[in-house]
Enzyme design. Sequence first.
Site, PDB file in Angstrom:
ATOM      1  CD  GLU A   1      -1.446  -2.651   0.329  1.00 36.50           C
ATOM      2  OE1 GLU A   1      -2.958  -3.006   1.113  1.00 36.50           O
ATOM      3  OE2 GLU A   1      -1.263  -2.727  -0.895  1.00 36.50           O
TER       4      GLU A   1
ATOM      5  CE  LYS B   1      -4.980  16.705 -13.004  1.00 37.58           C
ATOM      6  NZ  LYS B   1      -3.765  16.559 -12.646  1.00 37.58           N
TER       7      LYS B   1
HETATM    8  P1  ADP Z   1      -9.430  -5.530   0.525  1.00 35.02           P
HETATM    9  O1  ADP Z   1      -9.774  -4.544   1.034  1.00 35.02           O
HETATM   10  O2  ADP Z   1     -10.932  -5.353  -0.639  1.00 35.02           O
HETATM   11  O3  ADP Z   1      -8.707  -6.351   0.553  1.00 35.02           O
HETATM   12  P2  ADP Z   1      -7.289  -3.583  -0.903  1.00 35.02           P
HETATM   13  O4  ADP Z   1      -6.457  -3.749  -0.060  1.00 35.02           O
HETATM   14  O5  ADP Z   1      -7.392  -4.766  -2.033  1.00 35.02           O
HETATM   15  O6  ADP Z   1      -8.828  -4.508  -0.795  1.00 35.02           O
HETATM   16  O7  ADP Z   1      -8.407  -2.570  -1.519  1.00 35.02           O
HETATM   17  C1  ADP Z   1      -8.116  -1.457  -0.665  1.00 35.02           C
HETATM   18  C2  ADP Z   1      -8.790  -0.401  -1.588  1.00 35.02           C
HETATM   19  O8  ADP Z   1     -10.492  -0.439  -1.339  1.00 35.02           O
HETATM   20  C3  ADP Z   1      -9.106   1.291  -0.716  1.00 35.02           C
HETATM   21  O9  ADP Z   1      -7.245   1.760  -1.145  1.00 35.02           O
HETATM   22  C4  ADP Z   1      -9.656   1.919  -1.422  1.00 35.02           C
HETATM   23  O10 ADP Z   1      -9.987   2.292  -2.413  1.00 35.02           O
HETATM   24  C5  ADP Z   1     -10.944   0.836  -1.279  1.00 35.02           C
HETATM   25  N1  ADP Z   1     -11.827   0.943  -0.307  1.00 35.02           N
HETATM   26  C6  ADP Z   1     -11.852   0.066   0.743  1.00 35.02           C
HETATM   27  N2  ADP Z   1     -12.510   0.533   1.830  1.00 35.02           N
HETATM   28  C7  ADP Z   1     -13.532   1.252   0.745  1.00 35.02           C
HETATM   29  C8  ADP Z   1     -14.655   2.519   1.325  1.00 35.02           C
HETATM   30  N3  ADP Z   1     -15.155   2.373   2.177  1.00 35.02           N
HETATM   31  N4  ADP Z   1     -15.578   3.412   0.436  1.00 35.02           N
HETATM   32  C9  ADP Z   1     -14.292   3.831  -0.832  1.00 35.02           C
HETATM   33  N5  ADP Z   1     -13.336   2.599  -1.177  1.00 35.02           N
HETATM   34  C10 ADP Z   1     -12.699   1.398  -0.310  1.00 35.02           C
END
Ligand code: ADP
Length: 546
Positions: A333, A442
């Site tokens: 997004e 939680k």
């Molecule tokens: P992608 O980027 O794998 O296509 P999504 O848009 O489904 O996937 O996933 C985004 C999510 O990935 C974020 O909202 C977060 O939860 C996780 N994410 C992305 N980068 C990181 C990071 N560096 N550390 C932790 N979580 C991350």
Amino acid sequence: MLGLMQDQELMISAIIKHAARHHPTAELVSKTTEGDVHRYTYAEFERRARRMVRVLQRLGVNVQDRVATMAWNGYRHMELYYAISGMQAITHTINPRLAVDDVAYIVNHAEDVLVFSDTTFAPLIAAAAPKFRATVRAVVFMCDRAHMPDIALPEGMELLCYEELMDAADEDYVWQDFDERTAATLCYTSGTTGRPKGVLYSHRSTLLHAFSVGQADVIGLRAVDRVLPVVPMFHVNAWGIPYGALMAGATLVMPGRFLDGASLTKLMNDEKVTMSAGVPTVWLGLLQHLEKSGDRLPTMERLMVGGSACPRMIYEAFDGYGVRVFQGWGMTEMSPVGTYNTAKAAHIGMSAQDEYTIRVKQGRALFGIDMKIVGDDGAELPWDGKQSGHLLVKGPWVTNAYYGDAPGSALDQDGWFATGDVAALDPEGYLEITDRSKDVIKSGGEWISSIQLENIAVGHPDVAEAAIIAANHAKWAERPLLIVVPKAGHTIDKASVMAIFDGQVASWWKPDDLVVVDELPHSATGKIQKLALRNKFRDYLLTKSD
Ligand code: ADP
């Protein structure tokens, strides 16, 4: 009074025109599906992209039609990226790691008119095509005649060959300018919960994101860089590198389907790669190869990691090889990059050990992105590095609605987009993701960060991969349960793995128990599927709790 500056729309085609005119000898190098290495210059690449526009026009593609790609990182995929968006249609990248039903769902939802596919995915196309026959007129395999897969398509859907179409086309197309807010590319989220949802990027958002990602404190691309995006072009536009590299005039090195440690090392060294980007599991695979083979990466300067949290041991191990790891955070997004972790003046002179505690965070906001954390009541929380809250973002490359929904429908009344992440922000503005909101634990009313616990667990020498889930507990409602996959040839000693948390987290954060499994379930973008694990293990502790 308006400014007296030239009005130029921010067009994706401006990037390819710039690369061909100002960096005509910079190269696009690709490992092909067949296994050989293809190379040509940006000047030749731009001519082929224009030829591809003529192919698309001949196949009846109209302005704003969706054209799907199911392909590895490579030159033909790059030609499609620029040709489809450049002619004012929409490049719809599909993740081929999705299940057949999800692929069919998103092709139908997007109403794609053509599907371009690498030959690798012929079985997936054969299985999905009968389910997406409504709008798709043809499947084009991205190869020459000799490599065409022999599959049956439903009646009325043509089977075409990329290079034959190219041979029959001219390269006389002239790139056009139009409204920069026009839709350019479409990417569906992986849909770990519910159906995939489409995010529709514009020319303007794509360029602003690429400008930002290219900055010195982000990826910092230069004309002398040789960049290898391991992150796939079907995974949120390879984090903007297919655009940023051409803006900078950097050489692009595309790995195709060869993403294992040995293949990457060879390509990186043969092509003198200076910068690469991928998810943590890719870098773990590379590290294992380096350790086993004794190979080194003499030209590599820096690696970008993102998509999931990156354990400290990855930074430490690559520091040992003279390669600096930088973490970014984002989501489909957000085009996808929102933060990047590079130092601030306040960190100059810090010891390497202290620096690690900052480097493992997800980084600080790129110019253009604003963020805040809020409590359950919606009130903004302080940036004290301790309190976690729901993370909200704003910016010109953040979506305002999912594809097919009413514009603005993904935002709150103040224009913020809820990321679904739970995070803390420290006084310097560094973001630390503690969980996805649907994965939080939680315990007795307090949040425990599963990401922090997982990062510690994978630091144990016997652990290959770890997941922490919220398991039901009679007294505390939820307690962390650790699920681990042992490294090949290692066995897990429970007491030894549990002891690794001592002194690293508050004692009440320590997992209640540990389960050893052969493998963890992963989503199409390589994330651990916590929901599947919770469904299996959520009652694991109930029999043991007091
Ligand atoms: P992608 O980027 O794998 O296509 P999504 O848009 O489904 O996937 O996933 C985004 C999510 O990935 C974020 O909202 C977060 O939860 C996780 N994410 C992305 N980068 C990181 C990071 N560096 N550390 C932790 N979580 C991350």
